[in-house]
Write a protein that holds these residues in place. Sequence first.
Motif, PDB file in Angstrom:
ATOM      1  N   ILE A   1      15.150 -14.813  -0.289  1.00 58.68           N
ATOM      2  CA  ILE A   1      13.771 -15.040   0.151  1.00 58.68           C
ATOM      3  C   ILE A   1      13.190 -13.769   0.777  1.00 58.68           C
ATOM      4  O   ILE A   1      12.087 -13.339   0.436  1.00 58.68           O
ATOM      5  N   ILE A   2      13.935 -13.160   1.664  1.00 61.35           N
ATOM      6  CA  ILE A   2      13.421 -11.995   2.400  1.00 61.35           C
ATOM      7  C   ILE A   2      13.231 -10.788   1.490  1.00 61.35           C
ATOM      8  O   ILE A   2      12.164 -10.167   1.454  1.00 61.35           O
ATOM      9  N   PHE A   3      14.257 -10.448   0.722  1.00 66.77           N
ATOM     10  CA  PHE A   3      14.185  -9.213  -0.054  1.00 66.77           C
ATOM     11  C   PHE A   3      13.331  -9.359  -1.320  1.00 66.77           C
ATOM     12  O   PHE A   3      12.763  -8.371  -1.776  1.00 66.77           O
ATOM     13  N   ASN A   4      13.221 -10.546  -1.882  1.00 70.01           N
ATOM     14  CA  ASN A   4      12.276 -10.737  -2.988  1.00 70.01           C
ATOM     15  C   ASN A   4      10.847 -10.607  -2.492  1.00 70.01           C
ATOM     16  O   ASN A   4       9.987 -10.046  -3.184  1.00 70.01           O
ATOM     17  N   THR A   5      10.566 -11.132  -1.302  1.00 68.70           N
ATOM     18  CA  THR A   5       9.237 -10.974  -0.723  1.00 68.70           C
ATOM     19  C   THR A   5       8.948  -9.514  -0.418  1.00 68.70           C
ATOM     20  O   THR A   5       7.855  -9.016  -0.702  1.00 68.70           O
ATOM     21  N   LEU A   6       9.919  -8.829   0.155  1.00 68.46           N
ATOM     22  CA  LEU A   6       9.755  -7.406   0.444  1.00 68.46           C
ATOM     23  C   LEU A   6       9.542  -6.604  -0.831  1.00 68.46           C
ATOM     24  O   LEU A   6       8.707  -5.692  -0.865  1.00 68.46           O
ATOM     25  N   PHE A   7      10.264  -6.960  -1.885  1.00 68.61           N
ATOM     26  CA  PHE A   7      10.070  -6.264  -3.160  1.00 68.61           C
ATOM     27  C   PHE A   7       8.683  -6.538  -3.724  1.00 68.61           C
ATOM     28  O   PHE A   7       8.022  -5.629  -4.224  1.00 68.61           O
ATOM     29  N   GLY A   8       8.233  -7.767  -3.642  1.00 64.55           N
ATOM     30  CA  GLY A   8       6.904  -8.095  -4.163  1.00 64.55           C
ATOM     31  C   GLY A   8       5.786  -7.412  -3.411  1.00 64.55           C
ATOM     32  O   GLY A   8       4.728  -7.138  -3.972  1.00 64.55           O
ATOM     33  N   LEU A   9       6.000  -7.124  -2.140  1.00 71.22           N
ATOM     34  CA  LEU A   9       4.993  -6.460  -1.325  1.00 71.22           C
ATOM     35  C   LEU A   9       5.173  -4.951  -1.253  1.00 71.22           C
ATOM     36  O   LEU A   9       4.442  -4.282  -0.516  1.00 71.22           O
ATOM     37  N   SER A  10       6.119  -4.412  -1.981  1.00 67.48           N
ATOM     38  CA  SER A  10       6.384  -2.969  -1.898  1.00 67.48           C
ATOM     39  C   SER A  10       5.226  -2.177  -2.490  1.00 67.48           C
ATOM     40  O   SER A  10       4.640  -2.551  -3.495  1.00 67.48           O
ATOM     41  N   THR A  11       4.931  -1.074  -1.829  1.00 65.72           N
ATOM     42  CA  THR A  11       3.811  -0.227  -2.243  1.00 65.72           C
ATOM     43  C   THR A  11       4.265   1.126  -2.765  1.00 65.72           C
ATOM     44  O   THR A  11       3.428   1.936  -3.139  1.00 65.72           O
ATOM     45  N   SER A  12       5.563   1.377  -2.758  1.00 62.15           N
ATOM     46  CA  SER A  12       6.061   2.647  -3.276  1.00 62.15           C
ATOM     47  C   SER A  12       7.310   2.396  -4.119  1.00 62.15           C
ATOM     48  O   SER A  12       7.955   1.349  -4.012  1.00 62.15           O
ATOM     49  N   PHE A  13       7.625   3.367  -4.921  1.00 65.47           N
ATOM     50  CA  PHE A  13       8.784   3.280  -5.799  1.00 65.47           C
ATOM     51  C   PHE A  13      10.073   3.178  -5.004  1.00 65.47           C
ATOM     52  O   PHE A  13      10.961   2.389  -5.328  1.00 65.47           O
ATOM     53  N   TRP A  14      10.196   3.955  -3.941  1.00 64.51           N
ATOM     54  CA  TRP A  14      11.436   3.970  -3.165  1.00 64.51           C
ATOM     55  C   TRP A  14      11.610   2.702  -2.354  1.00 64.51           C
ATOM     56  O   TRP A  14      12.732   2.256  -2.148  1.00 64.51           O
ATOM     57  N   LEU A  15      10.537   2.094  -1.913  1.00 64.37           N
ATOM     58  CA  LEU A  15      10.651   0.806  -1.234  1.00 64.37           C
ATOM     59  C   LEU A  15      11.081  -0.279  -2.216  1.00 64.37           C
ATOM     60  O   LEU A  15      11.886  -1.154  -1.880  1.00 64.37           O
ATOM     61  N   ALA A  16      10.594  -0.197  -3.446  1.00 59.68           N
ATOM     62  CA  ALA A  16      11.001  -1.160  -4.474  1.00 59.68           C
ATOM     63  C   ALA A  16      12.491  -1.015  -4.797  1.00 59.68           C
ATOM     64  O   ALA A  16      13.212  -2.019  -4.885  1.00 59.68           O
ATOM     65  N   ILE A  17      12.962   0.206  -4.952  1.00 60.52           N
ATOM     66  CA  ILE A  17      14.385   0.421  -5.232  1.00 60.52           C
ATOM     67  C   ILE A  17      15.242  -0.017  -4.044  1.00 60.52           C
ATOM     68  O   ILE A  17      16.266  -0.676  -4.215  1.00 60.52           O
ATOM     69  N   SER A  18      14.815   0.319  -2.842  1.00 57.61           N
ATOM     70  CA  SER A  18      15.586  -0.042  -1.654  1.00 57.61           C
ATOM     71  C   SER A  18      15.670  -1.549  -1.470  1.00 57.61           C
ATOM     72  O   SER A  18      16.741  -2.089  -1.165  1.00 57.61           O
ATOM     73  N   SER A  19      14.559  -2.244  -1.655  1.00 61.07           N
ATOM     74  CA  SER A  19      14.585  -3.697  -1.482  1.00 61.07           C
ATOM     75  C   SER A  19      15.404  -4.367  -2.577  1.00 61.07           C
ATOM     76  O   SER A  19      16.125  -5.341  -2.303  1.00 61.07           O
ATOM     77  N   ARG A  20      15.367  -3.858  -3.782  1.00 59.17           N
ATOM     78  CA  ARG A  20      16.204  -4.419  -4.848  1.00 59.17           C
ATOM     79  C   ARG A  20      17.684  -4.134  -4.602  1.00 59.17           C
ATOM     80  O   ARG A  20      18.529  -4.983  -4.847  1.00 59.17           O
TER      81      ARG A  20
END
Length: 130
Positions: A79-98
């Motif tokens: 729940i937490i990391f899928n939400t964080l990934f969906g709200l990511s605004t940069s490439f590195w935040l998307a990779i980190s949350s995944r």
Amino acid sequence: MFRTFSVISALPISSLFPYLYFMIKDFGIAKQEEDIGFYAGFVGSSFMIGRALTSIFWGKLADRYGRKPIILIGTFSVIIFNTLFGLSTSFWLAISSRFLLGCFNCLLGVIRAYASEVVSEEYNALSLSV
């Protein structure tokens, strides 16, 4: 009950790919349109890398502290990391949350162990396949 957890376990893998192209395109990291697939591969594979690095660790924790707390950690992490990934605004935040989602997604092995312990011997194969 087992089907619910299998949906939670499969959700991070399969829900990514329909919108990943557009997400990478919006990040503006790809210089050309042909490079979008290159960067999408990093985002998609970071989940499996995190999962591969920590799966044995989660199995040992489940043996030591019990299956239920580990299943709850895995469910809340989805729940937490899928939400964080969906709200990511940069490439590195998307990779980190995944990657963190993969590190904390401990459901598959723990639920299979739990299913083999809870179900009687004659229904063991059926419970593992479900």
